[in-house]
Design a protein around this motif. Structure first.
Motif, PDB file in Angstrom:
ATOM      1  N   ARG A  35       0.772  -1.340   0.162  1.00  0.00           N
ATOM      2  CA  ARG A  35      -0.109   0.171   0.035  1.00  0.00           C
ATOM      3  C   ARG A  35       0.859   1.206   0.040  1.00  0.00           C
ATOM      4  O   ARG A  35       0.190   2.168   0.070  1.00  0.00           O
ATOM      5  N   ARG A  36       2.221   1.229  -0.126  1.00  0.00           N
ATOM      6  CA  ARG A  36       2.985   2.213   0.069  1.00  0.00           C
ATOM      7  C   ARG A  36       4.122   2.145  -0.836  1.00  0.00           C
ATOM      8  O   ARG A  36       4.882   1.078  -1.074  1.00  0.00           O
ATOM      9  N   ARG A  37       4.378   3.186  -1.661  1.00  0.00           N
ATOM     10  CA  ARG A  37       5.288   3.188  -2.817  1.00  0.00           C
ATOM     11  C   ARG A  37       6.700   3.158  -2.173  1.00  0.00           C
ATOM     12  O   ARG A  37       7.822   2.326  -2.754  1.00  0.00           O
ATOM     13  N   ALA A  38       6.859   3.673  -0.690  1.00  0.00           N
ATOM     14  CA  ALA A  38       7.916   3.602   0.122  1.00  0.00           C
ATOM     15  C   ALA A  38       8.640   2.169   0.278  1.00  0.00           C
ATOM     16  O   ALA A  38       9.940   1.729   0.128  1.00  0.00           O
ATOM     17  N   HIS A  39       7.464   1.159   0.526  1.00  0.00           N
ATOM     18  CA  HIS A  39       7.905  -0.253   0.404  1.00  0.00           C
ATOM     19  C   HIS A  39       8.659  -0.839  -0.682  1.00  0.00           C
ATOM     20  O   HIS A  39       9.348  -1.717  -0.520  1.00  0.00           O
ATOM     21  N   VAL A  40       8.205  -0.642  -1.753  1.00  0.00           N
ATOM     22  CA  VAL A  40       8.455  -0.981  -3.209  1.00  0.00           C
ATOM     23  C   VAL A  40      10.042  -0.468  -3.355  1.00  0.00           C
ATOM     24  O   VAL A  40      10.793  -1.319  -3.880  1.00  0.00           O
ATOM     25  N   VAL A  41      10.134   0.886  -3.069  1.00  0.00           N
ATOM     26  CA  VAL A  41      11.610   1.341  -3.495  1.00  0.00           C
ATOM     27  C   VAL A  41      12.389   0.718  -2.508  1.00  0.00           C
ATOM     28  O   VAL A  41      13.589   0.357  -2.874  1.00  0.00           O
ATOM     29  N   GLY A  42      11.997   0.420  -1.228  1.00  0.00           N
ATOM     30  CA  GLY A  42      12.892  -0.139  -0.178  1.00  0.00           C
ATOM     31  C   GLY A  42      13.319  -1.376  -0.609  1.00  0.00           C
ATOM     32  O   GLY A  42      14.195  -1.757  -0.443  1.00  0.00           O
ATOM     33  N   ALA A  43      12.081  -2.064  -1.166  1.00  0.00           N
ATOM     34  CA  ALA A  43      12.560  -3.487  -1.636  1.00  0.00           C
ATOM     35  C   ALA A  43      13.557  -3.616  -2.796  1.00  0.00           C
ATOM     36  O   ALA A  43      14.433  -4.486  -2.816  1.00  0.00           O
ATOM     37  N   ALA A  44      13.313  -2.596  -3.709  1.00  0.00           N
ATOM     38  CA  ALA A  44      14.228  -2.605  -4.664  1.00  0.00           C
ATOM     39  C   ALA A  44      15.891  -2.297  -4.204  1.00  0.00           C
ATOM     40  O   ALA A  44      16.746  -2.943  -4.699  1.00  0.00           O
ATOM     41  N   VAL A  45      15.904  -1.359  -3.194  1.00  0.00           N
ATOM     42  CA  VAL A  45      17.227  -1.112  -2.584  1.00  0.00           C
ATOM     43  C   VAL A  45      17.740  -2.334  -2.026  1.00  0.00           C
ATOM     44  O   VAL A  45      18.856  -2.723  -2.135  1.00  0.00           O
ATOM     45  N   ALA A  46      16.999  -2.909  -1.280  1.00  0.00           N
ATOM     46  CA  ALA A  46      17.383  -4.018  -0.479  1.00  0.00           C
ATOM     47  C   ALA A  46      17.451  -5.272  -1.347  1.00  0.00           C
ATOM     48  O   ALA A  46      18.882  -5.913  -1.261  1.00  0.00           O
ATOM     49  N   PHE A  47      16.894  -5.413  -2.398  1.00  0.00           N
ATOM     50  CA  PHE A  47      17.364  -6.637  -3.275  1.00  0.00           C
ATOM     51  C   PHE A  47      18.774  -6.374  -3.996  1.00  0.00           C
ATOM     52  O   PHE A  47      19.435  -7.166  -4.001  1.00  0.00           O
ATOM     53  N   GLY A  48      18.955  -5.217  -4.451  1.00  0.00           N
ATOM     54  CA  GLY A  48      20.144  -4.757  -4.928  1.00  0.00           C
ATOM     55  C   GLY A  48      21.360  -4.944  -4.296  1.00  0.00           C
ATOM     56  O   GLY A  48      22.317  -5.269  -4.769  1.00  0.00           O
ATOM     57  N   ALA A  49      20.998  -4.204  -3.130  1.00  0.00           N
ATOM     58  CA  ALA A  49      22.019  -3.774  -2.060  1.00  0.00           C
ATOM     59  C   ALA A  49      22.579  -4.960  -1.169  1.00  0.00           C
ATOM     60  O   ALA A  49      23.943  -5.670  -1.310  1.00  0.00           O
ATOM     61  N   VAL A  50      21.609  -6.054  -0.898  1.00  0.00           N
ATOM     62  CA  VAL A  50      21.863  -7.054  -0.254  1.00  0.00           C
ATOM     63  C   VAL A  50      22.537  -8.138  -1.055  1.00  0.00           C
ATOM     64  O   VAL A  50      23.412  -8.972  -0.854  1.00  0.00           O
ATOM     65  N   GLY A  51      21.999  -8.199  -2.513  1.00  0.00           N
ATOM     66  CA  GLY A  51      22.595  -9.055  -3.321  1.00  0.00           C
ATOM     67  C   GLY A  51      24.053  -8.811  -3.689  1.00  0.00           C
ATOM     68  O   GLY A  51      24.859  -9.741  -3.793  1.00  0.00           O
ATOM     69  N   PHE A  52      24.406  -7.499  -3.785  1.00  0.00           N
ATOM     70  CA  PHE A  52      25.848  -7.268  -3.968  1.00  0.00           C
ATOM     71  C   PHE A  52      26.612  -7.414  -3.063  1.00  0.00           C
ATOM     72  O   PHE A  52      27.777  -8.031  -2.962  1.00  0.00           O
ATOM     73  N   ALA A  53      26.287  -7.090  -1.692  1.00  0.00           N
ATOM     74  CA  ALA A  53      27.040  -7.390  -0.467  1.00  0.00           C
ATOM     75  C   ALA A  53      27.292  -8.982  -0.288  1.00  0.00           C
ATOM     76  O   ALA A  53      28.259  -9.460   0.064  1.00  0.00           O
ATOM     77  N   LEU A  54      26.059  -9.562  -0.481  1.00  0.00           N
ATOM     78  CA  LEU A  54      26.198 -11.123  -0.408  1.00  0.00           C
ATOM     79  C   LEU A  54      27.355 -11.651  -1.147  1.00  0.00           C
ATOM     80  O   LEU A  54      28.072 -12.356  -0.927  1.00  0.00           O
ATOM     81  N   ASN A  55      27.039 -11.436  -2.734  1.00  0.00           N
ATOM     82  CA  ASN A  55      28.251 -11.702  -3.256  1.00  0.00           C
ATOM     83  C   ASN A  55      29.673 -11.408  -2.989  1.00  0.00           C
ATOM     84  O   ASN A  55      30.565 -11.999  -3.262  1.00  0.00           O
ATOM     85  N   PHE A  56      29.979 -10.064  -2.593  1.00  0.00           N
ATOM     86  CA  PHE A  56      30.983  -9.576  -2.156  1.00  0.00           C
ATOM     87  C   PHE A  56      31.638 -10.348  -0.908  1.00  0.00           C
ATOM     88  O   PHE A  56      32.769 -10.782  -0.945  1.00  0.00           O
ATOM     89  N   VAL A  57      30.725 -10.641   0.016  1.00  0.00           N
ATOM     90  CA  VAL A  57      31.178 -11.629   1.069  1.00  0.00           C
ATOM     91  C   VAL A  57      31.646 -13.006   0.747  1.00  0.00           C
ATOM     92  O   VAL A  57      32.549 -13.451   1.308  1.00  0.00           O
ATOM     93  N   ALA A  58      30.873 -13.502   0.044  1.00  0.00           N
ATOM     94  CA  ALA A  58      31.269 -14.700  -0.728  1.00  0.00           C
ATOM     95  C   ALA A  58      32.534 -14.880  -1.274  1.00  0.00           C
ATOM     96  O   ALA A  58      33.283 -15.841  -1.259  1.00  0.00           O
ATOM     97  N   LEU A  59      33.047 -13.710  -1.923  1.00  0.00           N
ATOM     98  CA  LEU A  59      33.986 -13.834  -2.441  1.00  0.00           C
ATOM     99  C   LEU A  59      35.646 -13.449  -1.989  1.00  0.00           C
ATOM    100  O   LEU A  59      36.461 -13.981  -1.711  1.00  0.00           O
ATOM    101  N   ALA A  60      34.961 -12.943  -0.647  1.00  0.00           N
ATOM    102  CA  ALA A  60      36.231 -12.311   0.282  1.00  0.00           C
ATOM    103  C   ALA A  60      36.356 -13.309   1.412  1.00  0.00           C
ATOM    104  O   ALA A  60      37.318 -13.392   1.814  1.00  0.00           O
ATOM    105  N   TRP A  61      35.274 -14.133   1.641  1.00  0.00           N
ATOM    106  CA  TRP A  61      35.480 -15.164   2.855  1.00  0.00           C
ATOM    107  C   TRP A  61      34.930 -16.541   2.531  1.00  0.00           C
ATOM    108  O   TRP A  61      33.823 -16.733   2.166  1.00  0.00           O
ATOM    109  N   SER A  62      36.023 -17.175   2.407  1.00  0.00           N
ATOM    110  CA  SER A  62      35.729 -18.492   1.880  1.00  0.00           C
ATOM    111  C   SER A  62      34.560 -19.578   2.533  1.00  0.00           C
ATOM    112  O   SER A  62      34.040 -20.127   1.853  1.00  0.00           O
TER     113      SER A  62
END
Length: 277
Positions: free
Chosen positions: A195-222
């Motif tokens: 019901r809130r556009r802020a929730h959708v924008v937050g989801a987009a940022v979360a999917f992108g930022a968390v996805g990138f961070a997860l890949n970075f951590v996986a490459l940095a920490w065996s």
């Protein structure tokens, strides 16, 4: 075909793009300027000189060059790949996805215009389909701007032409479109129930930022390496494409499959949702 005929057949697509035309033009301009800067840096400064006189950067830096293999950021393909995985590039992509994704359903629910819209001869499926079309078109334009800028830069520089296989830039651009679609599907699913556009924008940022961070951590920490398969950025590896050429069909399949699943979920959720609540 007459453009006015297209406008009448796809009014919601053109309306969504028209309303955000200034934002889209600004994002396209920013993308072209940024990728041109990356090309200028790659063409004038040897990549190794940017990282301490030829020292090999840590393996985690592969995340910043868009590589899962042996393509270092201290190379021409790695540096150009960094232009397609840089946080600025990601931010521009997420701005399009978050803005147009929120406008698909959630923004109308929040403003109270969804009920008025539903009184017109527009089905829920058509509403979501046309607004999805607008989002996909905007994402393709943004990736095309980045791809064409890099392609022109590579064509104009002999060292870059020697280091990057012919056609690899366009393959990397298509992979960027696949990544955008991968994020678009889940974001639209959130928009279909929110019901809130802020929730959708937050989801987009979360999917992108968390996805990138997860890949970075996986490459940095065996020990976390198996988690890389959960990140879309594991499958989006433009540095590897620019370094070795070829078409990563499996990666394309995963990214498009996730996006399609999210899109199917969005349609089903919107069909079952009580828009009056």
């Amino acid at each position: 075909m007459n453009p006015s005929t297209v406008n009448r057949r796809l009014p919601l697509v053109w309306l969504a793009l028209h309303r955000r035309r200034r934002m889209l033009l600004s994002l396209l301009f920013g993308m072209v300027v940024f990728e041109a800067l990356i090309v200028v840096i790659a063409g004038t400064i040897p990549p190794g000189d940017l990282f301490g006189g030829g020292r090999t950067p840590p393996g985690a830096f592969k995340a910043f060059s868009g590589s899962n293999g042996d393509v270092s950021i201290a190379s021409y393909p790695g540096l150009l790949g960094a232009g397609l995985t840089h946080p600025f590039w990601i931010a521009l992509q997420l701005t399009v996805i978050g803005s147009l994704g929120a406008a698909a359903v959630a923004a109308d629910v929040e403003s109270g215009t969804i009920e008025l819209l539903m009184t017109r001869p527009v089905s829920r499926r058509r509403l979501l389909a046309e607004r999805t079309g607008a989002l996909v078109a905007a994402s393709v334009l943004l990736n095309a701007a980045a791809t064409l800028t890099l392609a022109l830069g590579v064509a104009a520089s002999a060292p870059l032409r020697e280091a990057v296989p012919e056609g690899a830039v366009f393959t990397a651009g298509l992979l960027g479109c696949a990544l955008a679609f991968c994020l678009t599907g889940p974001v639209l699913a959130v928009s279909a129930v929110s019901r809130r556009r802020a929730h959708v924008v937050g989801a987009a940022v979360a999917f992108g930022a968390v996805g990138f961070a997860l890949n970075f951590v996986a490459l940095a920490w065996s020990p976390a390496r198996p988690l890389r398969y959960l990140s879309p950025f594991h499958y989006y590896a433009p540095g590897d494409v620019l370094g070795h050429g070829g078409v990563p069909w499996a990666a394309f399949g995963v990214l498009l499959g996730v996006g399609l699943l999210g899109l199917v979920a969005a349609f089903r959720l919107l069909e079952r949702r009580d828009l009056a609540v």
